[in-house]
Design an enzyme around this catalytic site. Structure first.
Site, PDB file in Angstrom:
ATOM      1  CD  GLU A 179      -2.797  -0.707   2.265  1.00  7.02           C
ATOM      2  OE1 GLU A 179      -3.683  -1.718   1.837  1.00  7.02           O
ATOM      3  OE2 GLU A 179      -2.633  -0.968   3.185  1.00  7.02           O
ATOM      4  CD  GLU A 201      -3.749  -5.908   1.878  1.00  8.49           C
ATOM      5  OE1 GLU A 201      -5.063  -5.572   2.749  1.00  8.49           O
ATOM      6  OE2 GLU A 201      -2.849  -5.771   1.941  1.00  8.49           O
TER       7      GLU A 201
END
Length: 360
Positions: A160, A258
């Site tokens: 991320e 995710e």
């Protein structure tokens, strides 16, 4: 009486024939990523955590998931964690076990000693005094050495990385240094084995088109997006549109790297749950029920396996994170209501949403 009994048996047989066999095997296309992140499983297993199938029978978790069509396991790697969990030794051992079950290995480099995400990109302590040139050498050598030990199928460079990684040197505000460090890590992977796929991972989808514009001259293969309604909006249509736009603009396959959804808003230990209110759900379409969780993942699957539009798969995060430390644990699972197993550790219907094609 006999006639009524016969009719009841007949109806039961019809229902049983129509009901999907939850124990049947599923074989998904090998060129798609149908994944789960099992990073916490070694710790849960070490502490005695157990899992059951839908009938309540104890299972071997990796074997069970593979039979359900899951072909890829994602594992986070921390540089020098405070204990053995997410360490290179643990990840290497577990990845070898998973390969024996037939899984592809997706290695998630956090390039940190602990969690890395948009709010936290703390440089490993070992590299904290490095200047830019030394850090570049360190990330190359570290990445190359890890890859040569584990030999994964897919490598994720950073976790991320919306705001960069390896702060402060690789901060987003230092874009040229950020890009160069990403490029260095990618080259380490390519130089070891150019068949390993490389992913860059962004949290959410809003802003992702602008973000990936910075990396047009980096040699990587996949764009990974996190998608949780709490943080990334409640429009699956917007997610779909963005994924298609990313593919069209950058000619990359797109993966929902995710995602997860609750089957309840209840608790099974005393640890605070990350998702715990209706405001964090997509209502009325996907309530926090077993059916709502299943329906959400069916929609994620529909969006993310459209290879015509460059969408190449999905990965469920925290599916193994049952409340393994007991009902009164204050340091247990903050994710047990989003796991793939209920509060009795029995497989939930969502498991069947991972199957694309059923064996005969």
């Amino acid at each position: 009486m006999l006639r009524e009994l016969f009719f009841a048996v007949f109806i039961t047989l019809i229902v049983c024939q129509c009901k999907k066999d939850n124990n049947s095997n599923c074989t998904n296309p090998s060129d798609m990523i149908i994944g789960v992140d099992l990073s916490t499983y070694p710790e849960i297993r070490q502490d005695g955590g157990l899992y059951k199938n839908g009938e309540g029978e104890e299972i071997n978790l990796p074997e069970f998931l593979h039979k359900k069509g899951i072909n890829t396991v994602r594992l986070k790697l921390w540089h020098s964690p405070s204990n053995q969990h997410a360490s290179l030794a643990e990840v290497s051992t577990f990845s070898s076990e998973l390969k024996e079950h037939g899984f592809k290995i997706w290695l998630d480099f956090h390039y940190s000693d602990s969690w890395a995400d948009p709010a936290n990109q703390i440089i490993p302590q070992e590299w904290s005094t490095c200047d830019y040139e030394t850090l570049s050498d360190s990330i190359y050598n570290y990445t190359y050495n890890v890859i040569s030990l584990i030999n994964p199928d897919l490598v994720q460079i950073g976790n991320e990385i919306n705001n960069g990684f390896l702060h402060p040197i690789g901060h987003y505000s230092e874009m040229e240094q950020f890009k160069s460090l990403i490029d260095t890590a990618c080259k380490a992977v390519r130089n070891y084995n150019n068949q390993i796929e490389i992913m860059l991972h962004y949290a959410g989808h809003e802003g992702s088109i602008h973000f990936f514009n910075h990396f047009q001259f980096i040699d990587y293969d996949l764009i990974g997006l996190s998608y949780y309604p709490k943080w990334h909006g409640k429009s699956l249509d917007s997610l779909d549109i963005t994924m298609n736009s990313l593919h069209d603009m950058y000619n990359k396959n797109i993966v929902v790297a995710e995602t997860a959804y609750p089957f309840t808003l209840g608790w099974n230990d005393y640890t605070h749950n990350v998702i715990g209110s209706e405001e964090q759900l997509i209502l009325p379409d996907f309530p926090a029920t077993a059916q709502g969780q299943y329906d959400f993942m069916e929609e994620i699957k529909r969006i993310s396996i459209n290879q015509h539009n460059g969408n190449n798969g999905f990965c469920y995060w925290g599916g193994e994170m049952i409340a393994w430390k007991g009902y009164q644990a204050l340091d247990g699972s903050s994710w047990e209501n989003l796991a793939l197993f209920d509060f009795q550790s029995k497989a939930l219907p969502v498991i069947d949403a991972f199957c694309i094609s059923q064996d005969d």
